[in-house]
Design a protein around this motif. Structure first.
Motif, PDB file in Angstrom:
ATOM      1  N   VAL A  76      50.281  39.386  55.130  1.00 18.91           N
ATOM      2  CA  VAL A  76      49.732  38.875  53.886  1.00 18.91           C
ATOM      3  C   VAL A  76      48.718  39.902  53.367  1.00 18.91           C
ATOM      4  CG1 VAL A  76      47.927  37.527  55.074  1.00 18.91           C
ATOM      5  CG2 VAL A  76      48.553  36.960  52.731  1.00 18.91           C
ATOM      6  N   TYR A  77      48.822  40.200  52.074  1.00 19.34           N
ATOM      7  CA  TYR A  77      47.918  41.185  51.486  1.00 19.34           C
ATOM      8  C   TYR A  77      46.884  40.469  50.629  1.00 19.34           C
ATOM      9  CZ  TYR A  77      46.080  44.972  48.635  1.00 19.34           C
ATOM     10  OH  TYR A  77      45.224  45.848  47.997  1.00 19.34           O
ATOM     11  N   VAL A  78      45.617  40.725  50.898  1.00 21.01           N
ATOM     12  CA  VAL A  78      44.515  40.179  50.094  1.00 21.01           C
ATOM     13  C   VAL A  78      44.118  41.248  49.077  1.00 21.01           C
ATOM     14  CG1 VAL A  78      42.165  39.281  50.095  1.00 21.01           C
ATOM     15  CG2 VAL A  78      43.720  38.740  51.995  1.00 21.01           C
ATOM     16  N   GLY A  79      44.357  40.966  47.801  1.00 21.94           N
ATOM     17  CA  GLY A  79      44.036  41.916  46.748  1.00 21.94           C
ATOM     18  C   GLY A  79      42.643  41.693  46.178  1.00 21.94           C
ATOM     19  N   LYS A  80      42.213  42.630  45.332  1.00 21.99           N
ATOM     20  CA  LYS A  80      40.886  42.549  44.728  1.00 21.99           C
ATOM     21  C   LYS A  80      40.853  41.505  43.611  1.00 21.99           C
ATOM     22  CE  LYS A  80      39.248  47.254  45.633  1.00 21.99           C
ATOM     23  NZ  LYS A  80      38.589  48.449  45.053  1.00 21.99           N
ATOM     24  N   ALA A  81      39.761  40.751  43.561  1.00 19.94           N
ATOM     25  CA  ALA A  81      39.507  39.882  42.405  1.00 19.94           C
ATOM     26  C   ALA A  81      38.990  40.753  41.259  1.00 19.94           C
ATOM     27  CB  ALA A  81      38.490  38.806  42.768  1.00 19.94           C
ATOM     28  N   THR A  82      39.003  40.202  40.053  1.00 21.66           N
ATOM     29  CA  THR A  82      38.591  40.970  38.872  1.00 21.66           C
ATOM     30  C   THR A  82      37.263  40.455  38.337  1.00 21.66           C
ATOM     31  OG1 THR A  82      40.884  41.431  38.247  1.00 21.66           O
ATOM     32  CG2 THR A  82      39.214  41.676  36.532  1.00 21.66           C
ATOM     33  N   LEU A  83      36.339  41.382  38.145  1.00 16.69           N
ATOM     34  CA  LEU A  83      35.075  41.071  37.494  1.00 16.69           C
ATOM     35  C   LEU A  83      35.111  41.577  36.051  1.00 16.69           C
ATOM     36  CD1 LEU A  83      32.434  42.037  40.223  1.00 16.69           C
ATOM     37  CD2 LEU A  83      33.159  39.745  39.551  1.00 16.69           C
ATOM     38  N   HIS A  84      34.575  40.774  35.152  1.00 18.41           N
ATOM     39  CA  HIS A  84      34.508  41.139  33.733  1.00 18.41           C
ATOM     40  C   HIS A  84      33.069  41.539  33.411  1.00 18.41           C
ATOM     41  CE1 HIS A  84      38.549  39.446  33.088  1.00 18.41           C
ATOM     42  NE2 HIS A  84      38.162  38.523  33.928  1.00 18.41           N
ATOM     43  N   VAL A  85      32.903  42.761  32.947  1.00 15.06           N
ATOM     44  CA  VAL A  85      31.579  43.299  32.638  1.00 15.06           C
ATOM     45  C   VAL A  85      31.488  43.518  31.134  1.00 15.06           C
ATOM     46  CG1 VAL A  85      29.891  45.102  33.144  1.00 15.06           C
ATOM     47  CG2 VAL A  85      31.605  44.482  34.868  1.00 15.06           C
ATOM     48  N   ARG A  86      30.484  42.917  30.509  1.00 15.89           N
ATOM     49  CA  ARG A  86      30.315  43.065  29.061  1.00 15.89           C
ATOM     50  C   ARG A  86      28.925  43.588  28.746  1.00 15.89           C
ATOM     51  NH1 ARG A  86      28.953  41.628  24.104  1.00 15.89           N
ATOM     52  NH2 ARG A  86      30.567  41.410  22.504  1.00 15.89           N
ATOM     53  N   ALA A  87      28.870  44.636  27.930  1.00 15.91           N
ATOM     54  CA  ALA A  87      27.581  45.137  27.463  1.00 15.91           C
ATOM     55  C   ALA A  87      26.957  44.103  26.526  1.00 15.91           C
ATOM     56  CB  ALA A  87      27.760  46.471  26.740  1.00 15.91           C
ATOM     57  N   ASP A  88      25.677  43.811  26.730  1.00 12.86           N
ATOM     58  CA  ASP A  88      24.986  42.819  25.905  1.00 12.86           C
ATOM     59  C   ASP A  88      24.655  43.404  24.529  1.00 12.86           C
ATOM     60  OD1 ASP A  88      25.003  41.008  28.044  1.00 12.86           O
ATOM     61  OD2 ASP A  88      23.112  41.817  28.830  1.00 12.86           O
ATOM     62  N   ASP A  89      24.836  42.598  23.482  1.00 10.49           N
ATOM     63  CA  ASP A  89      24.469  43.006  22.132  1.00 10.49           C
ATOM     64  C   ASP A  89      22.950  43.106  22.010  1.00 10.49           C
ATOM     65  OD1 ASP A  89      27.136  43.000  21.407  1.00 10.49           O
ATOM     66  OD2 ASP A  89      27.070  40.980  20.552  1.00 10.49           O
ATOM     67  N   ALA A 145      55.366  27.668  63.979  1.00  4.42           N
ATOM     68  CA  ALA A 145      54.001  27.649  63.437  1.00  4.42           C
ATOM     69  C   ALA A 145      53.607  29.073  63.078  1.00  4.42           C
ATOM     70  CB  ALA A 145      53.035  27.067  64.454  1.00  4.42           C
ATOM     71  N   LEU A 146      53.043  29.223  61.899  1.00  2.27           N
ATOM     72  CA  LEU A 146      52.611  30.527  61.420  1.00  2.27           C
ATOM     73  C   LEU A 146      51.095  30.543  61.278  1.00  2.27           C
ATOM     74  CD1 LEU A 146      55.257  31.074  58.601  1.00  2.27           C
ATOM     75  CD2 LEU A 146      55.362  31.882  60.958  1.00  2.27           C
ATOM     76  N   ALA A 147      50.484  31.695  61.571  1.00  3.00           N
ATOM     77  CA  ALA A 147      49.023  31.808  61.482  1.00  3.00           C
ATOM     78  C   ALA A 147      48.651  33.213  61.047  1.00  3.00           C
ATOM     79  CB  ALA A 147      48.386  31.487  62.835  1.00  3.00           C
ATOM     80  N   THR A 148      47.520  33.301  60.411  1.00  2.38           N
ATOM     81  CA  THR A 148      46.963  34.597  60.030  1.00  2.38           C
ATOM     82  C   THR A 148      45.452  34.521  60.065  1.00  2.38           C
ATOM     83  OG1 THR A 148      46.869  36.306  58.312  1.00  2.38           O
ATOM     84  CG2 THR A 148      46.953  34.027  57.566  1.00  2.38           C
ATOM     85  N   GLU A 149      44.823  35.669  60.268  1.00  4.12           N
ATOM     86  CA  GLU A 149      43.365  35.713  60.275  1.00  4.12           C
ATOM     87  C   GLU A 149      42.773  35.697  58.866  1.00  4.12           C
ATOM     88  OE1 GLU A 149      42.217  39.151  62.425  1.00  4.12           O
ATOM     89  OE2 GLU A 149      42.872  38.387  64.379  1.00  4.12           O
TER      90      GLU A 149
END
Length: 195
Positions: A39-52, A4-8
């Motif tokens: 196990v490595y938890v990486g960063k999610a990606t946010l998309h930022v767009r300047a409004d016209d 059995a394997l476990a991680t926090e």
């Protein structure tokens, strides 16, 4: 006993490395050594767009805004350590045209960022251009129109009725003004002679 394997680490865990731990496995005829992993938890990606945005020539820029997409775990901008900043090279006196709105500078513990430019469109203005006004009578020979010391004068030459048309041409930053026309009647005034 089965392995059995476990991680926090879970769905809401912050970016980082978490150990994967195995249980103590027992088998009658084997000696089992378990090596733990991570196990490595990486960063999610946010998309930022300047409004016209758009505005008329001669006006100040509105507040430059942006939109952010891609938050996870029901998070929002409150998790940002640094909010983005939107900028443009256009100012109040920039000519009519399209200008880039760029955005950058955000920071967060659990997110990386991708940025997209917006655009600021400066449109031609319709009034207060300060451009010269041209006065044209509808009938020749009745008046002479001229400018002196920054003022427009009209000399009446003979009686008659005509329409005086005022026009103001546009330029790169201003639309032409609407034409204005006024009907004018010139009458002879008898000059009485002294007796």
């Amino acid at each position: 006993s089965p392995i059995a394997l476990a991680t926090e680490a879970g769905k809401s865990s912050s970016v980082g490395t978490y150990p994967i731990i195995s249980n103590n496995v027992i088998a009658p005829n084997y000696t089992i050594n378990c090596n733990n992993a991570n196990v490595y938890v990486g960063k999610a990606t946010l998309h930022v767009r300047a409004d016209d945005q758009s505005r008329f020539y001669g006006m100040q820029n509105q507040k430059l805004t942006y939109s952010i997409y891609g938050f996870v775990n029901d998070e929002d901008e409150s998790v940002l350590l640094q909010t983005p900043t939107a900028i443009t090279s256009a100012d109040e006196m920039s000519n009519v045209g399209t200008y880039i709105i760029s955005v950058d500078g955000a920071d967060a513990q659990n997110y990386d960022f991708e940025y997209s430019d917006g655009k600021l469109t400066i449109l031609k203005a319709y009034s207060n251009s300060g451009l010269p006004v041209k006065y044209v009578p509808s009938q020749e020979g009745l008046v002479d129109i001229y400018e002196a010391d920054g003022k427009i004068y009209m000399d009446c030459k003979k009686a008659g009725t005509f329409e005086l048309r005022a026009t103001q041409e546009g330029n790169i930053n201003y639309e032409p003004a609407l034409r204005v026309a006024k009907k004018i009647r010139i009458v002879d005034v008898p000059v009485s002679s002294a007796s």
